[in-house]
Design a protein around this motif. Structure first.
Motif, PDB file in Angstrom:
ATOM      1  N   TRP A 113     -11.213   7.873  15.035  1.00 30.45           N
ATOM      2  CA  TRP A 113      -9.936   7.739  15.739  1.00 30.45           C
ATOM      3  C   TRP A 113      -8.960   6.996  14.830  1.00 30.45           C
ATOM      4  CZ3 TRP A 113      -7.857   3.257  18.673  1.00 30.45           C
ATOM      5  CH2 TRP A 113      -6.669   3.578  19.329  1.00 30.45           C
ATOM      6  N   PRO A 114      -7.793   7.560  14.523  1.00 28.27           N
ATOM      7  CA  PRO A 114      -6.896   6.990  13.506  1.00 28.27           C
ATOM      8  C   PRO A 114      -6.038   5.839  14.015  1.00 28.27           C
ATOM      9  CG  PRO A 114      -5.961   9.024  14.355  1.00 28.27           C
ATOM     10  CD  PRO A 114      -7.300   8.870  15.024  1.00 28.27           C
ATOM     11  N   CYS A 115      -6.666   4.720  14.351  1.00 23.83           N
ATOM     12  CA  CYS A 115      -5.895   3.561  14.802  1.00 23.83           C
ATOM     13  C   CYS A 115      -5.278   2.841  13.599  1.00 23.83           C
ATOM     14  CB  CYS A 115      -6.775   2.605  15.593  1.00 23.83           C
ATOM     15  SG  CYS A 115      -8.065   1.832  14.614  1.00 23.83           S
ATOM     16  N   ASN A 159      -1.765   2.693  19.293  1.00 27.81           N
ATOM     17  CA  ASN A 159      -2.613   2.877  18.110  1.00 27.81           C
ATOM     18  C   ASN A 159      -3.535   1.683  17.869  1.00 27.81           C
ATOM     19  OD1 ASN A 159      -1.480   5.422  17.301  1.00 27.81           O
ATOM     20  ND2 ASN A 159       0.359   4.292  16.669  1.00 27.81           N
ATOM     21  N   THR A 160      -3.742   0.858  18.900  1.00 30.42           N
ATOM     22  CA  THR A 160      -4.544  -0.361  18.763  1.00 30.42           C
ATOM     23  C   THR A 160      -5.908  -0.189  19.426  1.00 30.42           C
ATOM     24  OG1 THR A 160      -2.547  -1.736  18.790  1.00 30.42           O
ATOM     25  CG2 THR A 160      -4.641  -2.835  19.230  1.00 30.42           C
ATOM     26  N   LEU A 161      -6.941  -0.591  18.689  1.00 34.74           N
ATOM     27  CA  LEU A 161      -8.296  -0.678  19.236  1.00 34.74           C
ATOM     28  C   LEU A 161      -8.590  -2.137  19.539  1.00 34.74           C
ATOM     29  CD1 LEU A 161     -11.253   0.326  19.770  1.00 34.74           C
ATOM     30  CD2 LEU A 161     -11.669  -0.054  17.317  1.00 34.74           C
ATOM     31  N   SER A 203     -13.222   2.791   6.687  1.00 33.35           N
ATOM     32  CA  SER A 203     -12.837   2.802   5.279  1.00 33.35           C
ATOM     33  C   SER A 203     -13.019   4.198   4.683  1.00 33.35           C
ATOM     34  CB  SER A 203     -13.686   1.790   4.510  1.00 33.35           C
ATOM     35  OG  SER A 203     -13.417   1.830   3.114  1.00 33.35           O
ATOM     36  N   ALA A 204     -14.181   4.791   4.934  1.00 38.43           N
ATOM     37  CA  ALA A 204     -14.447   6.126   4.397  1.00 38.43           C
ATOM     38  C   ALA A 204     -13.516   7.165   5.008  1.00 38.43           C
ATOM     39  CB  ALA A 204     -15.900   6.499   4.649  1.00 38.43           C
ATOM     40  N   ALA A 205     -13.235   7.039   6.300  1.00 40.93           N
ATOM     41  CA  ALA A 205     -12.351   7.993   6.967  1.00 40.93           C
ATOM     42  C   ALA A 205     -10.947   7.971   6.368  1.00 40.93           C
ATOM     43  CB  ALA A 205     -12.293   7.694   8.460  1.00 40.93           C
ATOM     44  N   MET A 206     -10.549   6.810   5.836  1.00 42.18           N
ATOM     45  CA  MET A 206      -9.221   6.677   5.241  1.00 42.18           C
ATOM     46  C   MET A 206      -9.214   6.992   3.752  1.00 42.18           C
ATOM     47  SD  MET A 206      -7.932   3.233   7.241  1.00 42.18           S
ATOM     48  CE  MET A 206      -6.264   3.321   6.546  1.00 42.18           C
ATOM     49  N   GLY A 207     -10.373   7.379   3.215  1.00 45.40           N
ATOM     50  CA  GLY A 207     -10.426   7.784   1.827  1.00 45.40           C
ATOM     51  C   GLY A 207     -10.704   6.688   0.833  1.00 45.40           C
ATOM     52  N   PHE A 208     -11.095   5.506   1.303  1.00 48.77           N
ATOM     53  CA  PHE A 208     -11.431   4.409   0.400  1.00 48.77           C
ATOM     54  C   PHE A 208     -12.888   4.518  -0.052  1.00 48.77           C
ATOM     55  CE2 PHE A 208      -7.881   2.618   2.826  1.00 48.77           C
ATOM     56  CZ  PHE A 208      -7.077   2.155   1.790  1.00 48.77           C
TER      57      PHE A 208
END
Length: 385
Positions: free
Chosen positions: A227-229, A280-282, A356-361
């Protein structure tokens, strides 16, 4: 982006996260190894501590920087409640700048230092500062690196005891995971008032529950991280306040600050910080085992879910009748919040890795430009006085 489960280390290798993933999932095995280690070290530790904790004039300072400082906070109050000695947590970053607020030359003082590498500039400088300011001071170094400065400092000294964690706890990844939970549990066990056999049994029980938790939560952590929070807020009370701070730090570190992560207490959150909420907050509540604290936590959870401002609101903690959809819960023994906190941090660590991985880091090193380093650099130590 399809994310691999925590246990698929081959897949994490290709994403630059094999060290972080492996160091998260190895923790239950290391907690059992800490139990073995403490059984061997018991005579040495008992001889070193003696009756100091039973003396009201004894001062014990738990210290560390960053995540190691949060270890100090997670442990100190729970241990202080058990003994006549004055036990408190003070980060090395505060001891260095304001030593006069915390050190008294005429008070017997035990400095308990936590350090993954044991070589951060602040850790070494604080030991030297205490040696210079408190002539009768003694030192317990709890560290993961047998070759670090803290471990070397303790060699052959009568006023110092070094407690080395299992070698695999010295995380190779950027973020502290295994190192943090091992050092925390070691401190809780060493300073607890219960019989040694009971303390060691707790460690072994936590190891079993940790294994179950990782398998039970793996898929849900992976799904949540997709989920892109843009904001994550961790909430916790008592010792879990420091756990919430550590959980937030993991998100900041592994997303290179791209996801804003904050922490607070359930009651403190209404006093201004609640204004940070948006769609957009978890929000993640770390649940206490204490009935009174749970009532305050539940009030806020109900309020946040009713308001509907935050994108998602979940909790992590002991199983209970107040569970809601999306919560991470576990049947646990009747242990204190401090002892159970490593279980709840498994969610925070796994989530930070997956986000982190989902964001490409690359989670093992989210700062390839060297902006932030695994062992802090660039600190100039200034003399006091």
């Amino acid at each position: 982006m399809q994310l691999p489960p925590l246990f698929d280390l081959a897949a994490w290798q290709s994403r630059g996260g094999a060290h972080t993933a492996g160091e998260i999932v190895q923790q239950p095995a290391l907690w059992a190894a800490v139990a073995d280690l403490l059984e061997t070290a018991q005579p040495t530790l008992e001889a070193f501590l003696g009756s100091a904790l039973s003396q009201p004039e004894q001062r014990v300072i738990f210290t560390g920087a960053g995540s190691s400082g949060f270890i100090a906070e997670m442990a100190a109050d729970a241990i202080n409640a058990q003994w006549p000695a004055d036990i408190r947590a003070v980060h090395t970053t505060s001891l260095l700048t304001h030593p006069q607020l915390y050190l008294k030359a005429d008070r017997p003082t035990l400095l308990v230092s936590f350090g993954r590498s044991g070589s951060s500039p602040e850790s070494v400088a604080v030991v030297e500062q205490v040696q210079a300011s408190v002539p009768s001071a003694r030192f317990l170094h709890i560290t993961c690196n047998a070759h670090g400065a803290l471990a070397r400092h303790g060699s052959g000294r009568q006023d110092t005891c070094s407690l080395l964690m299992p070698p695999d706890s010295c995380d190779q990844a950027f973020a502290m995971t295994s190192s943090l939970s091992c050092m925390l549990l070691a401190a809780l066990a060493v300073f607890d008032q219960a019989p040694w056999a009971e303390r060691v049994a707790r460690l072994r029980a936590l190891a079993e529950h940790g294994r179950a938790a990782l398998h039970q939560w793996d898929a849900a952590i992976t799904t949540l991280a997709q989920w892109p929070c843009t904001r994550v807020i961790y909430l916790g009370s008592g010792p879990l306040e420091a756990s919430a701070r550590e959980a937030a730090l993991k998100v900041l570190e592994l997303t290179a600050g791209r996801v804003l992560a904050l922490s607070n207490t359930p009651l403190g959150f209404r006093h201004g910080p609640k204004s940070t909420l948006d769609g957009n907050t978890l929000v993640v509540m770390l649940r206490s085992v204490q009935p009174l604290a749970r009532r305050y936590e539940q009030d806020l959870l109900d309020e946040l879910r009713r308001d509907g401002i935050a994108g998602r609101v979940i909790s992590v903690g002991p199983s209970g009748a107040d569970r809601a959809e999306g919560d991470f819960e576990l049947d646990v023994p009747d242990f204190s919040d401090s002892w159970l906190s490593p279980l709840w941090l498994l969610v925070a660590q796994g989530y930070a890795l997956q986000r982190s991985a989902a964001m490409g880091f690359t989670p093992d090193n989210p700062f390839p430009d060297g902006t932030v380093n695994r062992v802090v650099q660039g600190v100039t130590i200034h003399s006091h006085g």
